[in-house]
Design a protein around this motif. Structure first.
Motif, PDB file in Angstrom:
ATOM      1  N   CYS A 218      18.239  33.012  11.107  1.00  0.00           N
ATOM      2  CA  CYS A 218      17.081  32.311  10.307  1.00  0.00           C
ATOM      3  C   CYS A 218      15.914  31.950  11.193  1.00  0.00           C
ATOM      4  CB  CYS A 218      17.539  31.375   9.466  1.00  0.00           C
ATOM      5  SG  CYS A 218      16.284  30.214   8.840  1.00  0.00           S
ATOM      6  N   LEU A 219      15.891  31.520  12.338  1.00  0.00           N
ATOM      7  CA  LEU A 219      14.663  30.755  13.060  1.00  0.00           C
ATOM      8  C   LEU A 219      13.938  31.785  13.646  1.00  0.00           C
ATOM      9  CD1 LEU A 219      16.002  27.304  14.608  1.00  0.00           C
ATOM     10  CD2 LEU A 219      14.646  27.830  12.208  1.00  0.00           C
ATOM     11  N   SER A 220      14.627  32.810  14.033  1.00  0.00           N
ATOM     12  CA  SER A 220      14.151  33.776  14.855  1.00  0.00           C
ATOM     13  C   SER A 220      12.834  34.583  13.943  1.00  0.00           C
ATOM     14  CB  SER A 220      14.898  35.147  15.342  1.00  0.00           C
ATOM     15  OG  SER A 220      15.805  34.550  16.113  1.00  0.00           O
ATOM     16  N   TYR A 221      12.934  34.573  12.731  1.00  0.00           N
ATOM     17  CA  TYR A 221      12.130  35.288  11.769  1.00  0.00           C
ATOM     18  C   TYR A 221      11.188  34.227  10.742  1.00  0.00           C
ATOM     19  CZ  TYR A 221      14.407  39.010  13.786  1.00  0.00           C
ATOM     20  OH  TYR A 221      14.721  39.951  14.911  1.00  0.00           O
ATOM     21  N   ILE A 222      11.389  32.835  11.384  1.00  0.00           N
ATOM     22  CA  ILE A 222      10.845  31.983  10.248  1.00  0.00           C
ATOM     23  C   ILE A 222       9.370  31.928  10.269  1.00  0.00           C
ATOM     24  CG2 ILE A 222      10.701  30.068  12.161  1.00  0.00           C
ATOM     25  CD1 ILE A 222      11.824  29.631   8.403  1.00  0.00           C
ATOM     26  N   ALA A 223       8.781  32.317  11.133  1.00  0.00           N
ATOM     27  CA  ALA A 223       7.115  32.545  10.657  1.00  0.00           C
ATOM     28  C   ALA A 223       6.780  33.550   9.946  1.00  0.00           C
ATOM     29  CB  ALA A 223       6.720  32.696  12.296  1.00  0.00           C
ATOM     30  N   PRO A 224       7.352  34.771   9.906  1.00  0.00           N
ATOM     31  CA  PRO A 224       7.002  35.810   8.987  1.00  0.00           C
ATOM     32  C   PRO A 224       7.442  35.281   7.668  1.00  0.00           C
ATOM     33  CG  PRO A 224       8.575  36.610  10.521  1.00  0.00           C
ATOM     34  CD  PRO A 224       8.023  35.380  11.090  1.00  0.00           C
ATOM     35  N   MET A 225       8.486  34.586   7.375  1.00  0.00           N
ATOM     36  CA  MET A 225       9.111  34.145   6.068  1.00  0.00           C
ATOM     37  C   MET A 225       8.126  33.216   5.506  1.00  0.00           C
ATOM     38  SD  MET A 225      13.139  33.261   6.468  1.00  0.00           S
ATOM     39  CE  MET A 225      14.165  34.333   7.675  1.00  0.00           C
ATOM     40  N   LEU A 226       7.793  32.236   6.428  1.00  0.00           N
ATOM     41  CA  LEU A 226       6.958  31.184   5.839  1.00  0.00           C
ATOM     42  C   LEU A 226       5.326  31.953   5.581  1.00  0.00           C
ATOM     43  CD1 LEU A 226       7.604  28.222   8.373  1.00  0.00           C
ATOM     44  CD2 LEU A 226       8.376  28.588   6.018  1.00  0.00           C
ATOM     45  N   THR A 227       4.985  32.596   6.362  1.00  0.00           N
ATOM     46  CA  THR A 227       3.611  33.366   5.928  1.00  0.00           C
ATOM     47  C   THR A 227       3.494  34.235   4.874  1.00  0.00           C
ATOM     48  OG1 THR A 227       3.785  34.757   7.772  1.00  0.00           O
ATOM     49  CG2 THR A 227       2.546  32.734   8.235  1.00  0.00           C
ATOM     50  N   ASP A 228       4.324  35.272   5.108  1.00  0.00           N
ATOM     51  CA  ASP A 228       4.544  36.493   4.218  1.00  0.00           C
ATOM     52  C   ASP A 228       5.230  36.305   2.791  1.00  0.00           C
ATOM     53  OD1 ASP A 228       3.173  37.355   6.166  1.00  0.00           O
ATOM     54  OD2 ASP A 228       4.445  39.096   6.814  1.00  0.00           O
ATOM     55  N   VAL A 229       6.080  35.332   2.833  1.00  0.00           N
ATOM     56  CA  VAL A 229       7.173  34.919   1.633  1.00  0.00           C
ATOM     57  C   VAL A 229       6.743  33.740   0.818  1.00  0.00           C
ATOM     58  CG1 VAL A 229       9.269  34.666   0.654  1.00  0.00           C
ATOM     59  CG2 VAL A 229       8.975  36.557   2.474  1.00  0.00           C
ATOM     60  N   ALA A 230       6.624  32.528   1.662  1.00  0.00           N
ATOM     61  CA  ALA A 230       6.208  31.343   1.241  1.00  0.00           C
ATOM     62  C   ALA A 230       4.922  31.120   0.832  1.00  0.00           C
ATOM     63  CB  ALA A 230       6.832  30.192   1.884  1.00  0.00           C
ATOM     64  N   GLY A 231       3.967  31.797   1.609  1.00  0.00           N
ATOM     65  CA  GLY A 231       2.410  31.687   1.373  1.00  0.00           C
ATOM     66  C   GLY A 231       1.758  30.516   2.266  1.00  0.00           C
ATOM     67  N   TYR A 232       2.435  30.270   3.335  1.00  0.00           N
ATOM     68  CA  TYR A 232       1.811  29.191   4.266  1.00  0.00           C
ATOM     69  C   TYR A 232       0.660  30.166   5.245  1.00  0.00           C
ATOM     70  CZ  TYR A 232       4.683  25.242   3.153  1.00  0.00           C
ATOM     71  OH  TYR A 232       5.328  24.265   2.502  1.00  0.00           O
TER      72      TYR A 232
END
Length: 390
Positions: A218-232
């Protein structure tokens, strides 16, 4: 808790900062060295390789040293490695110096865990170990964000120069606060290696590898999850990583307390909770608020497991805990590699940026099954009749 634990926590803070801040200042280092980001990524893998190699080798080489001497030697090597890296003339030397900085990582935590547990009575050993690892989790809350900011504003070299200073502070604190430990009771490499003949030791290392592998998937790809999915926005990711770090800190402290009360039941609950939270994150990653809440609980659930397994492996190692305790850090970094690799596979396979969370949940479930096997062996051993000589 003994004041000596503060010295161990300072060392852990420095180690945690140097391990994870590289991710934050990687673009600056890549530009300075004139390489692309993937090539600069070798600065991260070089450190991880140093941890995996150094944990068993340095612990084995220093098996006859008093543990306080061992701690001071490891922090000295840590300080030298980070100083050299701050002065590295190019990418190639940078990777070598990162490798050197990573060598003492596992050996320090292995010796530190044994020292911490020996400073308190048996009922507080896991709590004492968690207090040392508090420095590691606080590094993610304070050290990494501030180190990243310093690297962006002043330069990445300044970040690692400060890390080297933290190493010097840790050495002074250990010299002043940690009591003389004397030589280990069984100062033989054969005795330390003998612990690896025990199936329960290998099971504990496997639980670290696969259970915590779920966290890193999870944490290895947390940055793109938060930007591209969650919208941060990218600038908000640092704050969210600090939130995850707060969760890690709470989980670490909670895990130490629960392990002292009921180790194996607490481990089952922690692994099950991790699997559940990672599964839930595949849904909650779609919203900003829900993603932030969930990433906090990923940190809590994931880092509850650390002090539990550290206590478990020292318990199963018997009177020769140093080498297997250091091996936990090797297993931790292997978990990092496995989680990142499998998470990358499912993303590359077109399953989406949240797919690593499913991989993480499955790894946590596999870790739980290994814990169940380990607990079953405990129950079987408890039922075995004890032969008493006449």
């Amino acid at each position: 808790m003994p004041i000596a634990l503060l010295a161990l926590a300072i060392g852990a803070f420095g180690i945690g900062t140097t391990e994870f801040v590289m991710m934050g200042v990687l673009p600056q280092a890549a530009t300075d060295f004139g390489v692309d980001i993937p090539t600069a990524g070798h600065l991260i893998s070089g450190y991880a390789l140093g941890v995996v190699v150094g944990a068993p080798l340095l612990t084995a080489a220093a098996v006859r040293l008093p543990r306080k001497t061992m701690l001071l030697a490891m922090m000295a090597l840590f300080t030298v490695g980070n100083t050299l890296f701050a002065l590295a003339p190019n990418q190639e030397f940078g990777v070598v110096f990162r490798f050197v900085a990573g060598l003492p990582h596992g050996a320090f935590f292995g010796a530190g865990a044994v020292v911490a547990s020996g400073l308190v009575d048996k009922s507080n050993r896991a709590k004492a170990v968690s207090m040392m690892f508090l420095g590691l989790t606080l590094a993610n809350v304070v050290g990494v964000p501030l180190g990243t900011l310093l690297g962006q504003q002043v330069g990445w070299r300044a970040t690692f120069a400060v890390v080297a200073v933290i190493g010097l502070v840790a050495m002074a604190a250990i010299a002043r606060l940690v009591p003389h430990q004397g030589r280990p009771a069984d100062p033989s490499l054969r005795g330390e290696l003998g612990a690896f003949k025990r199936p329960q030791v290998w099971l504990a290392l496997a639980i670290v590898t696969f259970g915590l592998g779920g966290v890193f998937a999870c944490l290895s790809y947390i940055a793109p999850m938060l930007t591209d999915v969650a919208g941060y926005s990218p600038s908000q990711v640092t704050l969210l990583l600090s939130l995850a770090g707060v969760g890690m800190t709470i989980g670490n402290l909670l895990g130490g307390r629960l392990a002292d009360k009921a180790l194996m039941p607490s481990l089952y609950v922690a692994l099950l909770s991790l699997a559940a939270v990672l599964g839930i994150f595949t849904v909650t990653a779609q919203g900003k608020v829900s993603a932030a809440i969930t990433i906090f609980f990923v940190g809590v659930a994931g880092f509850m497991i650390g002090p539990m397994l550290q206590a478990r492996i020292m318990e199963k190692a018997g009177g020769t805990p140093s080498l297997v305790s250091a091996a936990v850090q090797s297993a931790f970094n292997i978990a990092n590699s496995i989680g990142a690799y499998l998470g990358g596979l499912v993303i590359a396979g077109g399953l989406g940026l949240v797919a690593p969370n499913w991989i993480g949940a499955l790894l946590a479930v596999f870790g739980l099954s290994l814990a169940a096997v380990s607990g079953g062996l405990d129950r079987k051993a408890a039922k075995r009749p004890v032969l008493v000589e006449a």
